[in-house]
Scaffold this active site. Sequence first.
Site, PDB file in Angstrom:
ATOM      1  N   ARG A  87       0.848  -1.192   0.000  1.00  0.00           N
ATOM      2  CA  ARG A  87       0.000   0.000   0.000  1.00  0.00           C
ATOM      3  C   ARG A  87       0.889   1.250   0.000  1.00  0.00           C
ATOM      4  O   ARG A  87       1.463   1.610   1.017  1.00  0.00           O
ATOM      5  CB  ARG A  87      -0.929   0.012   1.214  1.00  0.00           C
ATOM      6  CG  ARG A  87      -1.810   1.271   1.249  1.00  0.00           C
ATOM      7  CD  ARG A  87      -3.030   1.136   2.128  1.00  0.00           C
ATOM      8  NE  ARG A  87      -2.742   1.095   3.550  1.00  0.00           N
ATOM      9  CZ  ARG A  87      -3.663   1.272   4.512  1.00  0.00           C
ATOM     10  NH1 ARG A  87      -4.931   1.493   4.181  1.00  0.00           N
ATOM     11  NH2 ARG A  87      -3.327   1.187   5.779  1.00  0.00           N
ATOM     12  N   ASP A 137      -3.934   3.177  13.754  1.00  0.00           N
ATOM     13  CA  ASP A 137      -3.076   3.786  12.751  1.00  0.00           C
ATOM     14  C   ASP A 137      -3.569   5.202  12.486  1.00  0.00           C
ATOM     15  O   ASP A 137      -4.404   5.732  13.224  1.00  0.00           O
ATOM     16  CB  ASP A 137      -3.007   2.926  11.480  1.00  0.00           C
ATOM     17  CG  ASP A 137      -4.334   2.830  10.735  1.00  0.00           C
ATOM     18  OD1 ASP A 137      -5.286   3.579  11.059  1.00  0.00           O
ATOM     19  OD2 ASP A 137      -4.426   2.013   9.807  1.00  0.00           O
TER      20      ASP A 137
END
Length: 538
Positions: free
Chosen positions: A168, A452
Amino acid sequence: MPATAPPPQAVVDAPGPVERAEEVLTPEALAFVAALHQQFVARRDELLRRRRERRAQIARTGTLDFLPETAPVRAGDWRVAPTPPALNDRRVEITGPTDRKMTINALNSGARVWLADFEDASAPTWENVVLGQLNLMDAFARRIDFTAPGGKSYALRPDEELATVVVRPRGWHLDERHLTVEGRAVPGALVDFGLYFFHNAKRLLDRGLGPYFYLAKTESHLEARLWNDVFCFAQDALGVPQGSVRATVLIETITAAFEMDEILYELREHAAGLNAGRWDYLFSIVKNFRDAGEAFVLPDRNAVTMTAPFMRAYTELLVRTCHRRGAHAIGGMAAFIPSRRDPEANARAFEKVRADKDREAADGFDGSWVAHPDLVPVARASFDAVLGDRPHQKERLREEVRVTAAQLLDVASAGAKPTADGLRNAVQVGIRYIEAWLRGLGAVAIFNLMEDAATAEISRSQIWQWVHNAVVLDTGEMVDAEAVRTVAAQELEALRAELGESAFAAGRWQQAHDLLLKVALDDEYVDFLTLPAYELLG
């Protein structure tokens, strides 16, 4: 005959030496990144401008709808390219940053896929950017190991199947200031993609795998079109067969939820599926409808479950869209971090994870995410029960699903109301996460959850929204700037007492506190807290 101007060069302006950086930042790799930058940065800039225009339109109208100009795409009879064998069974995917220990543990985890994250789970220090690439190169060469400070050693299991890597890159909005071309910072997305593709694409194809990606923070089909053109350019530039790249797009913005068909269509020769990203999706709703009044005020983040009607509309539309087009539908994150000291809490949490994954499998998802290796068997059991020996359930077309714009935007259907505990939790998580991020940690265990950047975004966005809508909590207290500052000051003192003066002083707690209050209380809402935070990052 006039001399041809030399191609632009990518210039490294590193804050300090990074061990073995020369293996990643070769002249050839930097030239490839520079070519990507030269070819695509102007289009990236234009798409960011379009984001601002669309947000202004939402502010004027207070609504969104499916695009009339792309109705033929939604109505058309088309499918994405066939799934490569390595991505055919994705029933459990583990996520995490690309540090050396995580790389080994994720590949060994028993999950079918590892989302190797340069985005929300990684604080983009130059060391993290470079060493993350190096760790992946070492893993593919099977020369990776790691010894923790306490002496525990980690290595890849030699005889077992490892998770398939899906990288990602950073979102389009983030730049990499330590790599410039003609004086301009290169988009972080092109740095992460370019270095990984250059060093690994051919090696992976030789092993029957491929360069696979997750695309974050996508807001429109035009942004998906840009990624598709990046893929085509990169494959041609390195002599890699067209169609080798496969990309799964996170539908984690409210605008993208209205363009799922169109996003898959733009990427159809490179598409692998769509994913339901919960926290960023809620963050996007707040960001886009922040001035639309009480109808879009979200309750506590943990009170917005995937069973809320507007979240059900979003996920069911995702499954229907994916399966109609022959793409995988991947479910959301199970973020629980097991405790070695509290088996009863683990049992309760595992039961919640099991119920969540059972629901996703029953709804037609083909796989789902977990944040910790101990959750891999839990999620796998849920999908094994539905899939059996089948790799996916794309034959379930969910043709009975009909989702309207009003259903996607019915935030009030969440039912719950903001609470004082919710405000305190948003402040606690925001300060603790930002402090860790400023120290270079992007995936942080807070209160037994793996958090996150998306978590911090929804936390600070909810505070901003509650203040600007003068929300009244369950205690009768109105949320204003002073109330938030009071809670933040209390939490800072609690951290000082918990850690001790020396440990507190060694951290970046005051900076984290100040940044949270800035992005949560300023009249001007900053689109991403990682933008001002990046200026403070070492």
